[in-house]
Write an enzyme that holds these catalytic residues in place. Structure first.
Site, PDB file in Angstrom:
ATOM      1  N   ASP A   1       2.281   2.056   3.413  1.00 43.14           N
ATOM      2  CA  ASP A   1       3.300   1.151   3.969  1.00 43.14           C
ATOM      3  C   ASP A   1       4.696   1.680   3.672  1.00 43.14           C
ATOM      4  O   ASP A   1       5.622   1.541   4.476  1.00 43.14           O
ATOM      5  CB  ASP A   1       3.258  -0.236   3.307  1.00 43.14           C
ATOM      6  CG  ASP A   1       1.930  -0.925   3.384  1.00 43.14           C
ATOM      7  OD1 ASP A   1       1.042  -0.433   4.095  1.00 43.14           O
ATOM      8  OD2 ASP A   1       1.777  -1.965   2.708  1.00 43.14           O
TER       9      ASP A   1
ATOM     10  N   HIS B   1       0.866  -1.170   0.000  1.00 42.20           N
ATOM     11  CA  HIS B   1       0.000   0.000   0.000  1.00 42.20           C
ATOM     12  C   HIS B   1       0.910   1.230   0.000  1.00 42.20           C
ATOM     13  O   HIS B   1       1.992   1.188   0.581  1.00 42.20           O
ATOM     14  CB  HIS B   1      -0.838   0.134   1.274  1.00 42.20           C
ATOM     15  CG  HIS B   1      -1.704  -1.009   1.631  1.00 42.20           C
ATOM     16  ND1 HIS B   1      -1.221  -2.204   2.079  1.00 42.20           N
ATOM     17  CD2 HIS B   1      -3.058  -1.140   1.653  1.00 42.20           C
ATOM     18  CE1 HIS B   1      -2.248  -3.012   2.346  1.00 42.20           C
ATOM     19  NE2 HIS B   1      -3.360  -2.399   2.087  1.00 42.20           N
TER      20      HIS B   1
END
Lengths: 437, 437, 437, 437
Positions: B104, B101
């Protein structure tokens, strides 16, 4: 001849303060609610199946209910006694509708032809009762799940001869429903699913099921039946996994097979909760997708994982489902079928009546609560305000497809820190809705 | 600089009899299975999120995992340390893919522009690691659920400015995924659902969600991204009810919005079971509906009702899922992303490696079992025999629409007692499948 | 006379590589495992109920299994045919034990006396078969749940005359079990619970249930029965809520009524999972509490919420249960009763055999896996090391009651930052256990 | 200084017809119900934890609630701001009680001593607020689950030093609770359970837990605390399996460790339903077993499988729980703690107040419904009549142990066909109970 229900009194509406156990306290057929009578909103029906065929047996125990027709030596004589008793009960209760499966009304014969003949003979008895009493047929359906031939499905059976048998059975019941003036025809695919994927070809069975439903729709038009064809979703039980799992699944199935506009759903409360949805979710989803047809009214046990089919008795809970019905403008040709059964220990004839009185009052109360919520208007106003931005220029442009991803990204980049979150006000809304209960 | 994983050894395949805890026993990347290498069938990936961002916190407790980058004073410096450690771990483990993501990889900034800039800078670091290590990107995705702005949804937010923000975020990550050679782009609508129907307009939110997905698909084509757009179903959590509930629900959504052929599904095992399906059911359904995309590999706890995201460790169970993957001819651009997290008590760096080794070996074993079932052929032969009637003249005529309900009814009436049921042989088939475990 | 099972072959052990569908691949009765034969560890039994009385009916469908004895005009003649067939089946299968309810063996009569007489007559037939075949009785039990008289419970019935009737029935079956050399006597309180709290007095029913069990224990001693009295927990179904919910609940009940030391538990896998426990949890709990008695072997469906009673077929799953059995030193007078039923579609006589072969092989494999885990020793060593502190001076002093709260608080205050957490190593242990599967 | 709640008005009771959103409609503290004031029956409390520490974060998203004290640079200054705001809120709401965990009130320090010092300092602030406002302490408790040291349990930790640390913490909070005039002391064993049986020794952990509780009870007596020690059952979450699963499990634990008479239970609605029980079942069970202590009021989501801790809002549902409280004669030193939290989207200060108003009114309505049921008397009369046989000679003789199994069997044999079943009247009773809602 005793019909088991002879001693039950005629039910009447006596108002909320009545302590007469045989009186209705909230269901007043002619009471006007938001411009329509209560009976018109609810269109309540008695289920022939649970009420007159159910015997109190369960997987761990023998039947407990004694009804004279269970003991009849001749099954057709038993069917006649059952019909007499059923209408005796329904007339005492005073609801406008009933629903039936073919096998509720007449016993299965040795061949399809014999079964059909038996059904026709019994439906003459039923029709006479209907004409006499004024009780109408909300929907008919064919039982495609009890007989061993259907143990691996009807339309989705691995044997096309079973498909053909089911087709023959549905044709007959659809025509009978039409003949009796039924307002809908329901298909519940209790065995259309699988017990193990190991022996199952999902794509193949989906094609079969789609073909079957198309045949039914074609036949409906051929015979001029103007009622609604309904699929009743259920996620599991008796199969491990049923194909008509829930409203959204049925929607996808209808879309795949070109049947949108032809078929709607009959939503059962206990099936909804077994599928992990609230009842109101399923109703609201069907309304949003344009496939809301009819309701099977009951409730599950929140701590048990099978289809308990209990009569509803919490009006506040149910008011959220009724709210969606009201918002949808009612159920059209549909209604509210009490697909609910008395508990195995409820062996007195009076128990069946108390169950229906409780369920009916609960629905009426729920309707009244929902109507008060709408009349007050605060809840819907707050909801509309929440989405107000979508009524503005940007919102409309987005939905109209006038802004592409790049345009939206540019807007977001220009916006700096981004939009501030706003309270969802859940507890305040829950409290507001509870105020009308 | 320590990466937390410096002391972990390089993993190698050592065969089923090895007792070396740091060796793989079943996953041998180059082992040929039904004409393809194990790595080609599985296309396994490490999830950046769980593995390098997860900290062991839960709703009742503080973080337990200590990673050097959590303590970094500058968040971008922490992100760099994390990327270094992540690739150090992934290189030791030796899988071909990873997934991420946006949040992240790089910390959210004060504005969308700053967030995008941070992401771009960090993705340069990531790209350098990718080029050096040969590790590729299975899919990228934008986190549209953690920030408070998304608390009421991203595409389905009541505020169109949030929709725009989400659009800007997705545009950026989709382009980044394209730049990094990602093979898919995933959308998980964790907040696309509702907490209470009382403040929710389902039809309106459905229109928003459909519009959003169309924008993404249009943009994909505009930028020439040839990977697959994937929706990841989940029934609930964090919302009470998520719109992308399961494969069948997503199918209906795609059909409604004209997106079939453009979008497939990324199926997660634990999401399947939360929705009341087996993992293999969801895979088989997606394959039957033509929307099988990729898999998120993990498992739920059969006695707990939330998303536990544990590593798989029962190969026989998983073999039924792998069987559907093999039957479907593999996952195409998809793969198997270990969307699984170590338990809160697994605080040693070695624990993360053991978890992946166990999960990877489990997948490899499951693949081998499934391949043996197919090579043996008995199971599929018995299944085909079960449906043999549909390959006959009547079966074909029915499916071709050459028999209407009346013709089928006539056939069934002529058939007398009707078709005899045949055993479904479930236990024998279960025993057969178990033989290859 | 056909027994339905005449054409089934004699089962033999043929080793793991056998492809003979009628051969056992893992269950080898005499195979030595940790110093005992496989048969001695497992003590497997056939359940008369599911195997010879079950007819494939379910709440939505008619019976599907055709057995000659179902059609017998005289119920006692049917019972005789059933007994002959049962032993024919059991001898082909070759297990050392069987289990029965009184009503499995002989039909209920019009009075208790007639029922008892019928049972006695049929048990003579059974006993002859036992002597001839060498098959022994693992346990007997009285069916206190099928007859309508028990619809509101047996011991917990609101009518003391039902209590008396149940007492008479249990007395007779307990004595019969003793006479036949049964090694245990089981009580399953399927109707000892409630459907609604509205008509239920929990304290009163608890007193009744305690009294009933005391009477059984007293009678056991009076007649010199040296087998074990077992309670079989189940959380729900057929009732909404059963009193013998799970092992911990039964423990509390036994403690309350002074029956610890007299009564143990018969744990069923599917009942454990319905109660929200893993099977191994219930076994480990019973072992820890000193009340582990016997096992009912089956499995539930992880996606369905009722008692599916399927045959086990995942040896790795089951190995964790077997590990607890091995750690407990075995089951004593108990054994493993296959309280499992074939699916409704499994209508061929062979299906019943395949089901048992699969279940038996699964148990044998699970036993072998568990034995390998114990022989390897790593798992138990790591577990012991985890608690090593409790074997030190402080740990022992705490458990011996030698440190009060103040002393402990002083120690903790002196310890400064407090103890450092250590990894629970869950994934590594799961991987370790999986290695032996 | 802003306390976040400064703008909220003082709450008052305005009667059922009020539409003022800041007025109570049903909770009228001094209203007399069955001879006691509403406040005396309910003894309602605000939970410091959810109300003033909860920040709207969930496993998938960041905090959403902004409270000034979250942003305080000095944690002790934040704690002070929090205490001021908490009492400002509680005074506006007007409830007589509150509850706290040590870590709600003061931040954890680097050592136990520092933590204790911080707590003591903050409790001086709290005590001043209590004296000023008249708000009392329903119960205190120590947080033995959030800190990483407790990740593997407190009393059941494999490290005895953690046990000692927990002992030190509990000693301090128990004494503080005593000092503040708390009426109960609660232990919630959120981490007293396991995540995997593979690393767990149940018997050993049970001994530890028993020892811990005994130490607490001894210390209570030593310091002269006359409040009640309560265990709060929960089946799972955060652990896979918690030891204090439900009321019946706790009863067994208390019996095993000789603690009956010393310890009672604090029953939480959502924990009950997670364990597969209705709230009223747990209350009725605790009352029947003599261990009913106090209630944590909230509700779960019937379609979600984790601890949602929502405020109650269905008075009819709750009336069945209140009925059990009334039958038990009230809660003694216990009360009703609103262990409930606002949803993540409820970010306005007003939301917290609306939530409490809704919950409080719901409890009050439920109390009134239950009182009407008892005053009417029909329900309890029908229940008593159902068991009337047990008040007769035979019933009394059975329970008194005056009839052995043989005597009962003789009686049943003499009775011929046996007792006739009588209706359980479930639907009629449900309808009756609904009448008072």
């Amino acid at each position: 001849m005793s019909t088991a229900f002879d001693r039950l009194p005629q039910v009447r509406f006596a108002g909320p303060d009545s302590t007469d156990p045989f009186a209705l306290r909230h269901y007043d057929a002619n009471c006007q609610v938001l411009g329509r009578s209560m009976a018109d909103w609810l269109r309540p029906a008695v289920a022939y199946w649970h009420s007159f065929v159910g015997n109190g047996g369960d997987p761990f125990g023998a039947p407990t209910l004694e009804r004279p027709w269970f003991a009849a030596a001749d099954p057709m004589e038993g069917a006649r006694m059952k019909a007499d008793a059923a209408f005796a009960f329904m007339e005492r209760l005073g609801l406008p509708f009933f629903c039936f499966h073919d096998r509720d009304v007449a016993p299965e014969g040795a061949t399809l032809r014999e079964s059909n003949d038996r059904l026709d003979r019994m439906l003459e008895v039923v029709q006479a009762h209907m004409q006499r009493s004024g009780i109408r047929l909300l929907w008919g359906t064919a039982n495609l799940f009890s007989h061993p031939r259907y143990m691996a499905g009807a339309a989705t059976n691995p044997d096309p001869e079973v498909f053909a048998f089911a087709a023959g059975q549905v044709k007959h019941v659809l025509e009978a429903t039409h003949r009796l003036g039924g307002e809908n025809y329901v298909l519940w695919g209790g065995r259309e699913g699988y017990d193990t994927l190991l022996n199952t070809d999902l794509a193949r069975e989906d094609a079969q099921l789609g073909r079957f439903l198309k045949l039914v729709v074609e036949h409906k038009h051929r015979i001029g039946f103007r009622g609604t064809i309904l699929i009743e979703p259920k996620p599991m039980e008796p199969t491990k996994h049923q194909y008509d799992r829930d409203v959204a699944t049925v929607y996808g199935f209808l879309a795949r097979h070109g049947l949108l506009g032809e078929v709607k759903v009959n939503i059962e409360a206990n099936h909804a909760t077994l599928a992990g949805h609230s009842f109101e979710h399923e109703i609201a989803t069907a309304a949003a997708l344009g496939i809301l047809g009819s309701l099977d009214m009951n409730r599950g046990d929140p701590q048990n994982g099978w289809d308990t089919d209990q009569f509803p008795n919490n009006a506040q809970d149910l008011s959220l489902a009724m709210l969606e019905v009201l918002r949808a403008g009612g159920l059209g040709t549909g209604g509210i079928n009490f697909d609910a059964k008395i508990r195995r220990q409820s062996i007195d004839p009076e128990d069946l009546l108390q169950a229906h009185l409780g369920g009916l009052d609960c629905c009426a109360q729920a309707l009244l609560i929902a109507a008060r919520i709408l009349q007050d208007g605060t809840l819907d106003r707050l909801r509309a305000e929440r989405y107000a931005g979508w009524e503005g220029a940007t919102g409309k442009a987005i939905l109209a497809g006038e802004m592409d991803l790049a345009a939206l990204a540019a807007r977001a980049e220009a916006a700096g820190a981004g939009p501030a979150p706003r309270s969802g006000r859940q507890e305040a809304l829950e409290r507001l809705a509870a105020r009308f209960a």
